[in-house]
Design an enzyme around this catalytic site. Structure first.
Site, short mmCIF file in Angstrom:
data_model
loop_
_atom_site.label_atom_id
_atom_site.label_comp_id
_atom_site.label_asym_id
_atom_site.label_seq_id
_atom_site.Cartn_x
_atom_site.Cartn_y
_atom_site.Cartn_z
N TYR A 119 0.83 -1.20 0.00
CA TYR A 119 0.00 0.00 0.00
C TYR A 119 0.86 1.26 0.00
CZ TYR A 119 -4.37 2.46 1.26
OH TYR A 119 -5.51 3.25 1.28
N SER A 155 1.17 -7.83 1.87
CA SER A 155 0.22 -6.83 2.33
C SER A 155 -0.78 -6.51 1.22
CB SER A 155 0.97 -5.59 2.83
OG SER A 155 0.11 -4.74 3.55
N GLN A 156 -0.86 -5.26 0.74
CA GLN A 156 -1.74 -4.99 -0.39
C GLN A 156 -1.42 -5.92 -1.55
OE1 GLN A 156 -3.02 -0.95 -2.43
NE2 GLN A 156 -1.03 -1.56 -3.25
N ASP A 190 0.32 -9.46 13.95
CA ASP A 190 0.11 -8.48 12.88
C ASP A 190 -1.16 -7.68 13.15
OD1 ASP A 190 -0.25 -7.03 10.56
OD2 ASP A 190 0.20 -8.71 9.22
N HIS A 218 3.63 -7.26 11.09
CA HIS A 218 3.27 -7.21 9.67
C HIS A 218 4.43 -7.63 8.76
CE1 HIS A 218 0.60 -6.17 6.47
NE2 HIS A 218 1.35 -5.19 6.01
#
Length: 326
Positions: free
Chosen positions: A92, A187-188, A273, A307
């Site tokens: 992101y 992630s994204q 996370d 994360h």
């Protein structure tokens, strides 16, 4: 961060009943069919990176609405023949940056396409090159709430479509074995990789780490970190919009799209996370291929990580996974 989500034993069997739109398949079929009517040629221009062991091209391909999307295409120098391809999607706020930044996959012997994320690249990293020419109604700062009142205007409809078209594009590039293509992201990027696997039926392998946009309704009720906090802030201002927002997000939710995937999948999650909670990753993982035991899948769990999940250790696992399945 202390453990805050479900115990690991419960995560391993966590399969929440999430309402799925009746027209989900029709929506994405029509979206991708329209995107593929834009037949602007894929272009690839060789660039001099100063590196001698890899060759790199600056690629442009048509994405959602035929909009030009940029990417870096890199492969090992001096290697003849068609190679399996890895299409990578970004986290992101990050753009594709400089072509010398991500060299793991070319050095492992793959053709590597790194897709730029439209409109992103201004938050960290080394920038992006792909604008998003589509406007939006009022939104919270960031990307996830742009056009969020309807699946037809949602930002991630465009980004997911770009990502599918990146797979279409890599299959046309010189030196690619079109029958062996993997999707990769963190992630994204992990959420996008899951979506692509659900929308491209003949994808070979997937690696989705700490994936975003999975079991979204649980995520926004469980954590107050970005980017999910953008949705909460939007709803705090646009009171009464919850129903339309959650309906839009249901068309994008990785749990639904994971159910449609058939590629060999490796997930990764950190149990601490607070950005993309482990229960949301497990929800998508446990839905993968609708539970078909013939489809290979595994999830690497990092009990003491946030994360970043497994970081370089996890990359080693992905290399082994791709070597086995590609």
């Amino acid at each position: 961060m202390a453990l805050f989500d479900l115990p690991l034993a419960e995560l391993r069997t966590y399969r929440p009943d999430i309402a799925e739109p009746d027209d989900l398949d029709a929506f994405w079929s029509a979206t991708l069919a329209e995107a593929r009517t834009h037949d602007t040629p894929v272009t690839a221009t060789r660039v001099d990176t100063g590196l001698t062991l890899v060759d790199t091209w600056d690629v442009t391909f048509p994405g959602f609405g035929g909009h030009p999307v940029r990417a870096w295409y890199t492969r090992p120098a001096g290697v003849d023949g068609d190679l399996p391809a890895v299409v990578e999607y970004l986290g992101y706020g990050r753009g594709r940056g400089e072509p010398i930044e991500r060299l793991t996959w070319a050095n492992a012997g793959y053709a590597h396409l790194l897709m730029d994320s439209r409109g992103q690249g201004g938050q960290y990293g080394n920038g992006g090159s792909t604008p998003d020419p589509v406007g939006s109604d009022p939104a919270a700062p960031g990307f996830v709430t742009r056009g969020i009142r309807s699946p037809h205007t949602a930002y991630y409809r465009r980004l997911y479509t770009d990502a599918v078209r990146a797979v279409d594009a890599v299959r046309t590039l010189p030196g690619v074995d079109a029958s062996r293509v993997a999707a990769l992201g963190n992630s994204q990027g992990g959420g996008i990789a899951i979506a692509v696997a659900g929308l491209v039926p003949d994808l070979t392998a997937v690696a989705a780490s700490a994936p975003f946009l999975c079991h979204v309704q649980r995520a926004i009720g469980l954590v107050d970190t970005e980017p999910y906090a953008e949705i909460v802030r939007y709803l705090a201002v646009h009171r009464g919009a919850e129903e339309s927002v959650l309906r839009t997000l249901s068309y994008l939710d990785g749990v639904h799209l994971a159910r449609r995937a058939r590629a060999a999948a490796l997930f990764g999650t950190g149990l601490r996370d607070t950005v993309c909670p482990p229960s949301t990753a497990f929800a998508a993982f446990n839905a993968w291929a609708d539970g078909d035991p013939s489809v290979p899948r595994d999830i690497a769990v990092y009990p003491f990580n946030h994360h970043e999940n497994g970081d370089a250790v996890h990359h080693r696992r992905i290399l082994t996974w791709f070597a086995t399945h590609l």
